[in-house]
Scaffold this motif. Structure first.
Motif, PDB file in Angstrom:
ATOM      1  N   GLY A  99      -9.319  18.541 -61.231  1.00  0.00           N
ATOM      2  CA  GLY A  99      -9.223  17.089 -61.392  1.00  0.00           C
ATOM      3  C   GLY A  99      -9.873  16.344 -60.239  1.00  0.00           C
ATOM      4  O   GLY A  99     -10.650  15.408 -60.442  1.00  0.00           O
ATOM      5  N   THR A 100      -9.583  16.747 -59.016  1.00  0.00           N
ATOM      6  CA  THR A 100     -10.145  16.028 -57.869  1.00  0.00           C
ATOM      7  C   THR A 100     -11.652  16.180 -57.822  1.00  0.00           C
ATOM      8  O   THR A 100     -12.390  15.192 -57.682  1.00  0.00           O
ATOM      9  N   LEU A 101     -12.129  17.406 -57.929  1.00  0.00           N
ATOM     10  CA  LEU A 101     -13.561  17.619 -57.748  1.00  0.00           C
ATOM     11  C   LEU A 101     -14.390  17.017 -58.880  1.00  0.00           C
ATOM     12  O   LEU A 101     -15.574  16.701 -58.683  1.00  0.00           O
ATOM     13  N   SER A 102     -13.741  16.820 -60.044  1.00  0.00           N
ATOM     14  CA  SER A 102     -14.496  16.221 -61.152  1.00  0.00           C
ATOM     15  C   SER A 102     -14.778  14.739 -60.875  1.00  0.00           C
ATOM     16  O   SER A 102     -15.597  14.127 -61.546  1.00  0.00           O
ATOM     17  N   ALA A 103     -14.089  14.184 -59.883  1.00  0.00           N
ATOM     18  CA  ALA A 103     -14.318  12.774 -59.547  1.00  0.00           C
ATOM     19  C   ALA A 103     -15.365  12.611 -58.449  1.00  0.00           C
ATOM     20  O   ALA A 103     -15.601  11.505 -57.975  1.00  0.00           O
ATOM     21  N   LEU A 104     -15.959  13.739 -58.028  1.00  0.00           N
ATOM     22  CA  LEU A 104     -16.911  13.691 -56.900  1.00  0.00           C
ATOM     23  C   LEU A 104     -18.360  13.711 -57.360  1.00  0.00           C
ATOM     24  O   LEU A 104     -18.664  14.108 -58.477  1.00  0.00           O
ATOM     25  N   ARG A 105     -19.228  13.340 -56.425  1.00  0.00           N
ATOM     26  CA  ARG A 105     -20.647  13.545 -56.606  1.00  0.00           C
ATOM     27  C   ARG A 105     -20.987  14.917 -56.025  1.00  0.00           C
ATOM     28  O   ARG A 105     -20.271  15.437 -55.172  1.00  0.00           O
ATOM     29  N   LYS A 106     -22.111  15.465 -56.447  1.00  0.00           N
ATOM     30  CA  LYS A 106     -22.465  16.815 -56.012  1.00  0.00           C
ATOM     31  C   LYS A 106     -22.612  16.937 -54.489  1.00  0.00           C
ATOM     32  O   LYS A 106     -22.315  17.972 -53.900  1.00  0.00           O
ATOM     33  N   ASP A 107     -23.110  15.845 -53.851  1.00  0.00           N
ATOM     34  CA  ASP A 107     -23.376  15.946 -52.412  1.00  0.00           C
ATOM     35  C   ASP A 107     -22.158  15.569 -51.555  1.00  0.00           C
ATOM     36  O   ASP A 107     -22.251  15.523 -50.336  1.00  0.00           O
ATOM     37  N   ASP A 108     -21.028  15.304 -52.183  1.00  0.00           N
ATOM     38  CA  ASP A 108     -19.832  15.043 -51.383  1.00  0.00           C
ATOM     39  C   ASP A 108     -19.328  16.347 -50.764  1.00  0.00           C
ATOM     40  O   ASP A 108     -19.609  17.433 -51.253  1.00  0.00           O
ATOM     41  N   VAL A 259      -4.331  17.129 -65.166  1.00  0.00           N
ATOM     42  CA  VAL A 259      -5.681  17.111 -64.600  1.00  0.00           C
ATOM     43  C   VAL A 259      -6.291  15.711 -64.664  1.00  0.00           C
ATOM     44  O   VAL A 259      -7.054  15.314 -63.783  1.00  0.00           O
ATOM     45  N   LEU A 260      -5.912  14.959 -65.671  1.00  0.00           N
ATOM     46  CA  LEU A 260      -6.507  13.628 -65.811  1.00  0.00           C
ATOM     47  C   LEU A 260      -5.899  12.637 -64.819  1.00  0.00           C
ATOM     48  O   LEU A 260      -6.592  11.766 -64.283  1.00  0.00           O
ATOM     49  N   ALA A 261      -4.588  12.779 -64.570  1.00  0.00           N
ATOM     50  CA  ALA A 261      -3.956  11.924 -63.567  1.00  0.00           C
ATOM     51  C   ALA A 261      -4.592  12.174 -62.195  1.00  0.00           C
ATOM     52  O   ALA A 261      -4.864  11.244 -61.433  1.00  0.00           O
ATOM     53  N   VAL A 262      -4.824  13.436 -61.932  1.00  0.00           N
ATOM     54  CA  VAL A 262      -5.447  13.815 -60.659  1.00  0.00           C
ATOM     55  C   VAL A 262      -6.847  13.218 -60.566  1.00  0.00           C
ATOM     56  O   VAL A 262      -7.227  12.627 -59.544  1.00  0.00           O
ATOM     57  N   ARG A 263      -7.569  13.344 -61.643  1.00  0.00           N
ATOM     58  CA  ARG A 263      -8.942  12.841 -61.656  1.00  0.00           C
ATOM     59  C   ARG A 263      -8.971  11.323 -61.435  1.00  0.00           C
ATOM     60  O   ARG A 263      -9.768  10.821 -60.639  1.00  0.00           O
ATOM     61  N   GLU A 264      -8.089  10.633 -62.092  1.00  0.00           N
ATOM     62  CA  GLU A 264      -8.072   9.166 -61.969  1.00  0.00           C
ATOM     63  C   GLU A 264      -7.724   8.720 -60.556  1.00  0.00           C
ATOM     64  O   GLU A 264      -8.373   7.835 -59.990  1.00  0.00           O
ATOM     65  N   ALA A 265      -6.676   9.327 -60.013  1.00  0.00           N
ATOM     66  CA  ALA A 265      -6.251   8.929 -58.667  1.00  0.00           C
ATOM     67  C   ALA A 265      -7.360   9.215 -57.657  1.00  0.00           C
ATOM     68  O   ALA A 265      -7.641   8.417 -56.751  1.00  0.00           O
ATOM     69  N   THR A 266      -8.012  10.355 -57.832  1.00  0.00           N
ATOM     70  CA  THR A 266      -9.087  10.713 -56.911  1.00  0.00           C
ATOM     71  C   THR A 266     -10.233   9.716 -57.048  1.00  0.00           C
ATOM     72  O   THR A 266     -10.813   9.277 -56.038  1.00  0.00           O
ATOM     73  N   ALA A 267     -10.532   9.354 -58.265  1.00  0.00           N
ATOM     74  CA  ALA A 267     -11.640   8.425 -58.484  1.00  0.00           C
ATOM     75  C   ALA A 267     -11.380   7.100 -57.762  1.00  0.00           C
ATOM     76  O   ALA A 267     -12.286   6.512 -57.160  1.00  0.00           O
ATOM     77  N   ARG A 268     -10.125   6.655 -57.792  1.00  0.00           N
ATOM     78  CA  ARG A 268      -9.791   5.408 -57.080  1.00  0.00           C
ATOM     79  C   ARG A 268     -10.031   5.576 -55.574  1.00  0.00           C
ATOM     80  O   ARG A 268     -10.610   4.727 -54.910  1.00  0.00           O
ATOM     81  N   ALA A 269      -9.583   6.719 -55.065  1.00  0.00           N
ATOM     82  CA  ALA A 269      -9.739   6.962 -53.626  1.00  0.00           C
ATOM     83  C   ALA A 269     -11.219   7.097 -53.257  1.00  0.00           C
ATOM     84  O   ALA A 269     -11.662   6.596 -52.217  1.00  0.00           O
ATOM     85  N   VAL A 270     -11.982   7.770 -54.123  1.00  0.00           N
ATOM     86  CA  VAL A 270     -13.409   7.968 -53.851  1.00  0.00           C
ATOM     87  C   VAL A 270     -14.126   6.621 -53.786  1.00  0.00           C
ATOM     88  O   VAL A 270     -14.970   6.385 -52.926  1.00  0.00           O
ATOM     89  N   GLU A 271     -13.732   5.764 -54.674  1.00  0.00           N
ATOM     90  CA  GLU A 271     -14.387   4.457 -54.685  1.00  0.00           C
ATOM     91  C   GLU A 271     -14.141   3.710 -53.364  1.00  0.00           C
ATOM     92  O   GLU A 271     -15.049   3.146 -52.764  1.00  0.00           O
ATOM     93  N   ARG A 272     -12.869   3.729 -52.922  1.00  0.00           N
ATOM     94  CA  ARG A 272     -12.540   3.092 -51.636  1.00  0.00           C
ATOM     95  C   ARG A 272     -13.370   3.698 -50.512  1.00  0.00           C
ATOM     96  O   ARG A 272     -13.894   3.006 -49.650  1.00  0.00           O
ATOM     97  N   ALA A 273     -13.468   4.997 -50.551  1.00  0.00           N
ATOM     98  CA  ALA A 273     -14.172   5.686 -49.469  1.00  0.00           C
ATOM     99  C   ALA A 273     -15.670   5.393 -49.516  1.00  0.00           C
ATOM    100  O   ALA A 273     -16.297   5.087 -48.500  1.00  0.00           O
ATOM    101  N   ARG A 274     -16.231   5.454 -50.712  1.00  0.00           N
ATOM    102  CA  ARG A 274     -17.678   5.303 -50.831  1.00  0.00           C
ATOM    103  C   ARG A 274     -18.123   3.868 -50.527  1.00  0.00           C
ATOM    104  O   ARG A 274     -19.140   3.654 -49.867  1.00  0.00           O
ATOM    105  N   LYS A 275     -17.335   2.928 -50.977  1.00  0.00           N
ATOM    106  CA  LYS A 275     -17.742   1.538 -50.799  1.00  0.00           C
ATOM    107  C   LYS A 275     -17.368   0.986 -49.428  1.00  0.00           C
ATOM    108  O   LYS A 275     -18.139   0.265 -48.811  1.00  0.00           O
ATOM    109  N   ASP A 276     -16.185   1.345 -48.990  1.00  0.00           N
ATOM    110  CA  ASP A 276     -15.667   0.661 -47.801  1.00  0.00           C
ATOM    111  C   ASP A 276     -15.317   1.602 -46.645  1.00  0.00           C
ATOM    112  O   ASP A 276     -14.675   1.182 -45.692  1.00  0.00           O
TER     113      ASP A 276
END
Lengths: 378, 396, 327
Positions: A99-108, A259-276
């Motif tokens: 779930g977590t890794l599915s929310a990432l980009r390849k180069d993360d 797995v989907l809850a994990v993916r969603e939560a990670t996606a939110r965190a990734v966005e915070r990290a990537r943008k800000d």
């Protein structure tokens, strides 16, 4: 830039929060209660299916079943004496890595602890290179020098499995620091178990990450046992996601069996990290079905407790959701399973047939700029 | 008293150890058949009622006292560098003493000895606990001597001597030079300079001398007799037996000495000095060894008084330690001669029609031809050779 | 050639390398706004800004590990410990992460990082702030350990350490920051790691000394020369990898050796050098290898006691005279 406080972030995952005393486990579990819990979880999962491509969902399933079958095979060949040393299995926790890794980009970047076969596979490493490493073969991802606890793949920005509890947390923080220093928007996922939370390295890292606004996502895989010691015997404040508030860091509590809850939560965190360039602490509740390692029978846990979590098996749950929502039928899922089993068998064959590292390899990779290597002799 | 108590094994011989005092054997600490290192209490002899308990309680501690006991841990009160143990206050192992019977040799010295063919058993180490070290090997490589057989005449003619001006120097008697002696002197000087030298060389087998040295040093490691000490003694004794050589040409007369005062050439930082061993013919080897060591030490620090380096009757110069096989030395006037000693080296020689390896040493005697003729010098050198090749002559 | 202090030489080295390579950054406690607890990093914040010169919280394990992580993905950190006493908190990251990463990743992740700061005996700060722990780090394959003794060495070696692709422990001697010496002006002046320097040539006794012991050994050698003993003084400069060949060659020439260090003798670098001499030059020894080490006690506060612990000129002289059989 929005300042995400710990409180706000936690609210996002509030529905998952069961009771404040999350670690208390019943000695006996009523079957009806179990089924009720499971059905509620399934409903929540189904509500997350919307908007996701079938292909993505099937891939999530494929990855989880790959990890499951891979670990089952690892246990088998370990028992046959093909693998030495420690071997910490990931069975039961598949939804977290996938779930977590599915929310990432390849180069993360991804960095984790010694229970990392699952993360390695989810990051895209081949079963062959992981199995060969378990076998201590030259074709392993670390050329046979790392073994079960130290899988690395630089080409995939997989920064490795690390053997000292909590030791990888400052390292992941450093990778995030480097991304910001270099001005890239790569994020780092830094995994650890709940027992690592008691280590100073955890607290020192979270403090620096929030102080310096580093794009690091700290993922606590709370499987509720640090080896044989349960969370309640080891931690005063057991609501781990709350610990982020000590550093004013955003955090969420996540159901690690979904797995989907994990993916969603990670996606939110990734966005915070990537943008800000903002860090997040995710506490992902999960459960390992096996002992701490292959040498651990796990008899500090009750049968009832294990059964309760097996009822919540992330793969069973996800496959049920997929079937019931007609995204995949039994036949397709069985085909995927068969294909994965073949893949795992192939990885074993590859590992078996691969050569051991040459004796000269003993002396390589100690220094990038060796000084007088001739002075070192067998 | 005088009763045999035990046997002492040296590397040369087994000797009886006799009781040195009156009394009865009160306590036997080392039983028959057992052995003990030198210095260990083996038994107590006393009067029948004497209290020997304190002796017995000390017994183990008496065994082979170590050369150097470890210092106690540094006392904070004073700053004495040596008192601070360098290995952290843990006890250093006591230095193993040569008295334990095991030969102690530094690895370097062992290698040098093997390469140079020096017999380590012939050496007395000068390092801690008798450890044989580099400088001992270097010294050994520079020394050696021994003498061939045959009887030699003892010169016993009683003669009158007068006291020399230097207090401790040998008394002498003056005899008018004969006419022919004066002519020879004049003619030779014309030819060769004020002191006309001629040279006699002889090769001497030194195995027995080396063996004697080893034997003596085994008796008492503190003696540290060197081969050179033996040469000095032999030369001195030979000089007394050859009065014509133990003499000095003084133009109108020739001075004959009663004793042999031997000058020993010592290299010092900016030259050479020749301290004198007085009446070496009368002194024991250990006296000579001690005196030479002490004089040489002071020579190197330039603390010799003038009377300690003048007035010898004959000199010995040894360059064997520099690996010199053979050389000629210049006479120090008014002495009549000087013996130049080369290195002792193992060489194949013929003995009883067989080739055997012997420690050979070449000596060259420089003679003042004004007083010594070829045959006179040759006879003297023959005596030296004979005595070195069989040093028992020293005691007969 | 300018005559400068070790402190200034280190400052120059860091400044030049920060200017030379954008990937290099400096972090540690008080390195930036405060200009360094020992003023080694003076002026660097002003020159390079807060992105390159970073004050950290007091969090040694954390920032040491952060540095290693940054080094994994392309940066070249210089991590300062106010003193190496505090590096003890960070040893897990230095030993388990930095030293072993390249090996256990099968050659994929090298760690170009410098951990630097003062170490060794200080003046009257008692047990926790005054100790020499270089042998801990030298124990681990994967680390390089450097200890300069002169301003020129400090500068040349630190520049090499920063340019090196491996983790380097760079221990400056706390008492020596003010020591002066000539340093070449060339900005590309470096000294290779792993090469010993013969600080003084001699024939009778070899003294191996590093860091604080080098000036002490040289003073002892001067005095011994007056006593007729010629000492060769060798400064290994890098203690891992150790240039043992230079030491062995010297011992073969002099046949006697004194090993001087301020650290505790047990399991120390001198013990290692001594073993190497036994293995490779035993037949050249005319006397046992003699160690002069710090006394094996925690460092006391009282001045008179502290003076007893740290080896001085007299102790070196006594050791040399002992191996030369002069007493």
């Amino acid at each position: 830039m929005s300042k995400q406080t710990a409180e706000q972030a936690t609210a996002a995952g509030a529905e998952e929060q069961s009771s404040p005393d999350v670690a208390t486990q019943p000695d006996k579990v009523d079957l009806a209660t179990l089924q009720r819990d499971r059905d509620a979880a399934k409903e929540r999962q189904k509500s997350r299916l919307g908007g996701l491509e079938t292909e993505t969902l099937i891939e999530l399933y494929r990855q989880m079943i790959l990890i499951r079958r891979f670990e089952e095979k690892a246990a088998e060949v370990y028992s046959a004496g093909k693998i030495g040393g420690f071997c910490h299995l990931y069975i039961g926790q598949e939804a977290v890595a996938v779930g977590t890794l599915s929310a990432l980009r390849k180069d993360d970047y991804v960095i984790t602890s010694y229970r990392e076969h699952g993360h390695a596979l989810a990051k895209g490493m081949t079963p062959e290179s992981v199995m060969a490493e378990l076998y201590g073969k030259a074709t392993g991802c670390s050329k046979g020098k790392g073994g079960s606890m130290h899988m690395f793949d630089k080409s995939l920005n997989f920064l490795g499995g690390h053997g000292i509890v909590g030791g990888q947390i400052p390292l992941g923080t450093g990778a995030a620091f480097a991304s910001k220093y270099q001005g890239t928007d790569q994020v780092t996922l830094c995994f650890f178990g709940e027992a690592a939370v008691n280590q100073g390295a955890f607290h020192e890292s979270l403090n620096m990450a929030q102080l310096w606004k580093l794009p690091c996502i700290y993922i606590c895989e709370n499987n509720q046992y640090g080896m044989g010691t349960s969370l309640e015997r080891a931690m005063s404040l057991r609501d781990i996601s709350k610990k982020a508030s000590a550093y004013e860091m955003a955090s969420e509590f996540v159901d690690g069996m979904d797995v989907l809850a994990v993916r969603e939560a990670t996606a939110r965190a990734v966005e915070r990290a990537r943008k800000d360039y903002l860090p997040t602490l995710l506490e992902i509740r999960t459960y390992r079905f096996m002992g701490h390692s292959m040498s651990d029978p796990g008899n500090y846990r009750t049968r009832a407790e294990i059964e309760k979590y097996q009822e919540r098996d992330p793969i069973k749950l996800f496959s049920a959701s997929l079937r019931e929502e007609k995204i995949a039928d039994e036949k397709l899922l069985k085909e995927i399973d068969a294909e994965v089993r073949k893949q795992v068998e192939e990885s074993v064959r590859f590992a078996e047939e691969s050569p051991y590292p040459a004796p000269e390899e003993l002396y390589t990779d100690i220094y990038a700029n060796p000084i007088d290597p001739s002075a070192r002799k067998l | 008293m005088g009763e045999p108590l035990a046997e002492i094994d040296t590397d040369k011989a087994t000797m009886e150890m006799q009781a040195l005092s009156e009394g009865v054997l009160r306590k036997i600490l080392v039983q028959e058949g057992e052995s003990a290192p030198l210095g260990q209490l083996i038994a107590v002899v006393g009067t029948p009622d004497e209290d020997i308990s304190s002796l017995l309680s000390e017994a183990p501690a008496k065994a082979a006292p170590a050369e150097k006991q470890p210092e106690p841990a540094a006392q904070p009160a004073s700053r004495t560098p040596a008192a601070a143990p360098e290995t952290n206050g843990r006890q250093q192992a006591p230095q193993e003493s040569s008295q334990s019977g095991r030969m102690i040799v530094s690895p370097l010295a062992a290698r040098m000895a093997a390469e140079a063919g020096v017999d380590l058993k012939s050496l007395q180490g000068s390092g801690p606990g008798g450890r044989i070290i580099k400088r001992d090997i270097e010294a050994a490589m520079s020394q050696s001597k021994a003498a061939p057989g045959g009887t030699f005449p003892r010169s016993v003619e009683p003669l009158k001597f007068q006291q020399a001006q230097v207090a401790t120097a040998s008394p002498y008697r003056d005899e008018p030079s004969s006419e022919i002696r004066r002519v020879i002197a004049r003619r030779l000087v014309t030819s060769l300079g004020p002191v006309p030298h001629f040279f006699l060389t002889s090769e001497i087998e030194m195995d027995r001398a080396a063996e004697m040295r080893r034997g003596i040093n085994a008796l008492d490691p503190d003696l540290k007799i060197s081969i050179n000490d033996i040469i000095i003694k032999v030369v001195a004794v030979a000089l007394v037996q050859h009065p014509a050589v133990n003499a000095s040409f003084q133009d109108k007369f020739i001075r004959y000495y009663e004793h042999a005062d031997i000058g020993v050439a010592v290299a010092i930082e900016d030259g050479l000095i020749t301290p004198v061993v007085r009446a070496a013919d009368q002194k024991s080897l250990s006296q000579i060894a001690g005196e030479v060591r002490e004089l040489a030490e002071r020579a190197k620090t330039r603390k010799l008084k003038p009377e300690e380096y003048t007035g010898a009757t004959f000199s010995v110069s040894n360059l064997g330690m520099f690996g010199i096989d053979e050389f000629t030395a210049i006479i120090n006037p008014p002495e009549s001669g000087i013996l130049a000693v080369g290195a002792m080296t193992p060489k194949p020689v013929v003995r009883n029609d067989e080739v055997v390896v012997k420690q050979m040493m070449r000596v060259t005697m420089s003679c003042d031809h004004r007083v010594i003729d070829g045959a006179t010098g040759a006879k003297f050198l023959q005596t030296v050779k004979k005595m070195l090749e069989n040093p028992l002559y020293l005691v007969v | 050639m300018a005559t400068i202090t070790i402190r200034e030489a280190l400052n120059q080295a860091i400044r030049e390398e920060l200017a030379r390579d954008e990937r290099v950054f400096l972090m540690g406690e008080e390195v930036a706004a405060y200009n360094g607890a020992y003023k080694v990093t003076k002026g660097l914040l002003d020159e390079f800004g807060p992105k390159r010169v970073i004050d950290t919280p007091i969090t040694e394990l954390g920032f040491a590990g952060l540095g290693v992580g940054a080094a994994m993905v392309g940066l070249r950190p210089i991590v300062e410990f106010i003193t190496f006493n505090f590096s003890i908190l960070a040893t897990d990251q230095i030993v388990n992460s930095a030293a072993k990463m390249l090996y256990m990743s099968g050659g994929q992740y090298n760690i170009p990082i410098v951990f630097r700061g003062p170490g060794g005996s200080a003046y009257q700060v008692s047990s926790q702030h005054s100790q020499a722990i270089e042998s801990w780090f030298a124990y681990f394959p994967g680390l390089k350990v450097v200890m300069p003794s002169t301003p020129a060495d400090a500068k040349g070696l630190l520049k090499s350490a920063i340019r090196d692709d491996d983790p380097v422990i760079f221990i400056e001697q706390e008492r020596m920051y003010g020591n002066k010496g000539e340093v070449p002006d060339d900005p590309d002046f470096t000294i290779p790691l792993g090469v010993a320097d013969i600080k003084r040539e001699g024939t009778d006794v070899t003294i191996v000394a590093r860091s604080l012991m080098v000036p002490i050994a040289l003073k002892a050698a001067d005095k011994l020369q007056e006593q007729g003993v010629s000492c060769e003084v060798i400064d290994p400069r890098t203690i891992r990898p150790l240039d043992i060949d230079t030491i062995i060659e010297s011992v073969k020439k002099t046949n006697r050796v004194v090993l001087a260090e301020e650290s505790h003798p047990v399991c120390g670098i001198n013990a290692e050098i001594s073993a190497a001499i036994m293995e490779r030059a035993m037949d050249f020894l005319d006397a046992p290898v003699k160690r002069v080490s710090g006394i094996d006690v925690p460092m006391p506060y009282a001045k008179n006691l502290e003076d007893l612990v740290v080896p001085d000129v007299d102790r070196v002289i006594a050791a040399v005279r002992e191996v030369a059989y002069l007493d």
